[in-house]
Motif scaffolding. Structure first.
Motif, mmCIF file in Angstrom:
data_model
loop_
_atom_site.group_PDB
_atom_site.id
_atom_site.type_symbol
_atom_site.label_atom_id
_atom_site.label_comp_id
_atom_site.label_asym_id
_atom_site.label_seq_id
_atom_site.Cartn_x
_atom_site.Cartn_y
_atom_site.Cartn_z
ATOM 1 N N MET A 25 -7.460 -28.768 7.284
ATOM 2 C CA MET A 25 -6.758 -27.579 6.802
ATOM 3 C C MET A 25 -7.764 -26.510 6.413
ATOM 4 N N GLY A 26 -7.290 -25.266 6.297
ATOM 5 C CA GLY A 26 -8.201 -24.196 5.914
ATOM 6 C C GLY A 26 -7.463 -22.932 5.507
ATOM 7 N N PHE A 27 -8.225 -22.028 4.865
ATOM 8 C CA PHE A 27 -7.715 -20.719 4.477
ATOM 9 C C PHE A 27 -8.719 -19.672 4.953
ATOM 10 N N LEU A 28 -8.215 -18.601 5.569
ATOM 11 C CA LEU A 28 -9.071 -17.554 6.115
ATOM 12 C C LEU A 28 -8.547 -16.189 5.687
ATOM 13 N N PHE A 29 -9.452 -15.361 5.154
ATOM 14 C CA PHE A 29 -9.103 -14.000 4.781
ATOM 15 C C PHE A 29 -10.148 -13.062 5.373
ATOM 16 N N GLY A 30 -9.703 -11.899 5.865
ATOM 17 C CA GLY A 30 -10.622 -10.982 6.531
ATOM 18 C C GLY A 30 -10.382 -9.542 6.145
ATOM 19 N N THR A 31 -11.438 -8.721 6.266
ATOM 20 C CA THR A 31 -11.355 -7.310 5.910
ATOM 21 C C THR A 31 -11.138 -6.422 7.130
ATOM 22 N N GLY A 32 -10.609 -6.950 8.171
ATOM 23 C CA GLY A 32 -10.328 -6.163 9.366
ATOM 24 C C GLY A 32 -9.225 -6.820 10.162
ATOM 25 N N ALA A 63 -4.841 -14.148 5.778
ATOM 26 C CA ALA A 63 -4.299 -12.804 5.768
ATOM 27 C C ALA A 63 -5.429 -11.796 5.725
ATOM 28 N N SER A 64 -5.095 -10.561 6.068
ATOM 29 C CA SER A 64 -6.058 -9.472 5.931
ATOM 30 C C SER A 64 -6.045 -8.966 4.492
ATOM 31 N N THR A 65 -7.161 -8.398 4.073
ATOM 32 C CA THR A 65 -7.288 -7.889 2.716
ATOM 33 C C THR A 65 -8.368 -6.819 2.683
ATOM 34 N N GLN A 66 -8.430 -6.048 1.633
ATOM 35 C CA GLN A 66 -9.425 -4.983 1.531
ATOM 36 C C GLN A 66 -10.750 -5.479 0.976
ATOM 37 N N MET A 67 -10.733 -6.568 0.214
ATOM 38 C CA MET A 67 -11.945 -7.065 -0.439
ATOM 39 C C MET A 67 -11.945 -8.588 -0.423
ATOM 40 N N LEU A 68 -13.138 -9.176 -0.202
ATOM 41 C CA LEU A 68 -13.289 -10.619 -0.212
ATOM 42 C C LEU A 68 -14.133 -11.038 -1.399
ATOM 43 N N GLN A 69 -13.836 -12.210 -1.927
ATOM 44 C CA GLN A 69 -14.626 -12.794 -3.001
ATOM 45 C C GLN A 69 -14.671 -14.293 -2.783
ATOM 46 N N CYS A 123 -29.085 -22.187 -1.682
ATOM 47 C CA CYS A 123 -30.223 -23.074 -1.881
ATOM 48 C C CYS A 123 -31.418 -22.268 -2.393
ATOM 49 N N ALA A 124 -31.980 -22.698 -3.500
ATOM 50 C CA ALA A 124 -33.146 -22.016 -4.082
ATOM 51 C C ALA A 124 -34.058 -23.046 -4.719
ATOM 52 N N THR A 125 -35.327 -22.986 -4.359
ATOM 53 C CA THR A 125 -36.370 -23.893 -4.900
ATOM 54 C C THR A 125 -35.958 -25.349 -4.793
ATOM 55 N N GLY A 126 -35.367 -25.693 -3.654
ATOM 56 C CA GLY A 126 -35.012 -27.087 -3.406
ATOM 57 C C GLY A 126 -33.744 -27.551 -4.080
ATOM 58 N N GLN A 127 -33.073 -26.686 -4.828
ATOM 59 C CA GLN A 127 -31.846 -27.060 -5.521
ATOM 60 C C GLN A 127 -30.683 -26.247 -4.970
ATOM 61 N N THR A 128 -29.515 -26.859 -4.990
ATOM 62 C CA THR A 128 -28.315 -26.192 -4.498
ATOM 63 C C THR A 128 -27.519 -25.650 -5.677
ATOM 64 N N ALA A 129 -27.266 -24.354 -5.659
ATOM 65 C CA ALA A 129 -26.455 -23.707 -6.682
ATOM 66 C C ALA A 129 -25.320 -22.963 -5.991
ATOM 67 N N THR A 130 -24.518 -22.247 -6.749
ATOM 68 C CA THR A 130 -23.434 -21.462 -6.175
ATOM 69 C C THR A 130 -23.622 -19.996 -6.531
ATOM 70 N N GLU A 131 -23.102 -19.142 -5.672
ATOM 71 C CA GLU A 131 -23.244 -17.701 -5.850
ATOM 72 C C GLU A 131 -21.903 -17.035 -5.574
ATOM 73 N N LEU A 132 -21.471 -16.177 -6.500
ATOM 74 C CA LEU A 132 -20.230 -15.439 -6.318
ATOM 75 C C LEU A 132 -20.532 -14.187 -5.501
ATOM 76 N N ARG A 133 -19.967 -14.111 -4.298
ATOM 77 C CA ARG A 133 -20.238 -13.004 -3.391
ATOM 78 C C ARG A 133 -19.003 -12.139 -3.194
ATOM 79 N N HIS A 134 -19.219 -10.830 -3.117
ATOM 80 C CA HIS A 134 -18.156 -9.862 -2.874
ATOM 81 C C HIS A 134 -18.463 -9.148 -1.566
ATOM 82 N N GLU A 135 -17.454 -8.994 -0.715
ATOM 83 C CA GLU A 135 -17.638 -8.314 0.566
ATOM 84 C C GLU A 135 -16.475 -7.349 0.783
ATOM 85 N N GLY A 136 -16.792 -6.096 1.078
ATOM 86 C CA GLY A 136 -15.767 -5.117 1.372
ATOM 87 C C GLY A 136 -15.962 -4.432 2.708
#
Length: 217
Positions: free
Chosen positions: A61-68, A90-96, A102-115
């Motif tokens: 299963m999956g969820f997909l959102f796009g800005t176009g 669905a389409s949307t104006q902004m993604l989050q 991956c940084a210095t051999g460790q896996t972390a998470t990053e909140l990204r915004h795309e418009g």
């Protein structure tokens, strides 16, 4: 040890390992049945390539959102996703999206915004012991449900259709387009048809996407 080792491989390398011997094939199949959830955001080709490297289990299963426009994704999804994978979006104006970094051999998470136009965020999950089904309610049906005299009458109309209803469904995601009907009436009707389900979702943009049985519409 072998299961743990193969679990570190991405889907393409795991498939190659499964061709090495019968034992590796059986172990690879076991690894591919483990629950898993991965997410990525960016240009469609880059997102699909990144998830292909990180995904170990076969997605269901999956969820997909796009800005176009979403129509251009039809061929890519058909080529990259297994036929049994159910995806809605669905389409949307902004993604989050909260994506791994991956940084210095460790896996972390990053909140990204795309418009920027033409970006997508795609979350794929593998839940082999669960049943997922993507479905679409046409506008005409939604208007009929919203105009029903009671929620019970609207629910009775839903039960006549080939839709996932009943006590066994635990989660339902509804993504209504901004149309001429009140989505709350549709939500209440569907809740009556799936009394044990938690219904979640939100208003979509101008387009919806449904991918099932290897086809996108």
């Amino acid at each position: 040890v072998l299961v743990s080792s193969l679990g570190l491989l991405g889907a393409p390398d795991l498939a190659r390992a499964g061709c090495a011997s019968r034992i590796f094939m059986l172990v690879a199949r076991e690894v591919q049945r483990r629950p898993e959830l991965v997410i990525e955001v960016g240009k469609p080709d880059a997102v699909l390539a990144a998830l292909g490297r990180r995904l170990v289990a076969t997605p269901t299963m999956g969820f997909l959102f796009g800005t176009g426009g979403l129509a251009s994704l039809e061929q890519a999804l058909a080529q990259r996703l297994p036929a049994g994978c159910q995806v809605i979006g669905a389409s949307t104006q902004m993604l989050q999206a909260l994506v791994p970094r991956c940084a210095t051999g460790q896996t972390a998470t990053e909140l990204r915004h795309e418009g920027e136009e033409g970006q997508i965020t795609l979350m794929l999950g593998s839940f082999p012991d669960a049943v997922a089904r993507a479905f679409h309610l046409p506008e005409e049906l939604c208007m009929e449900l919203a105009g029903a005299e009671t929620d019970a009458a609207a629910a009775a109309e839903l039960l006549k259709r080939d839709l996932p209803t009943g006590d066994d469904w635990k989660t339902v995601v509804l993504l209504p387009l901004p149309m001429r009907f009140h989505p709350v009436r549709v939500l209440k009707a569907y809740q009556r048809c799936c009394p044990n389900a938690a219904i979640i979702g939100g208003a979509a943009g101008e387009q919806l996407l449904l991918h099932a049985l290897g086809k996108t519409r």
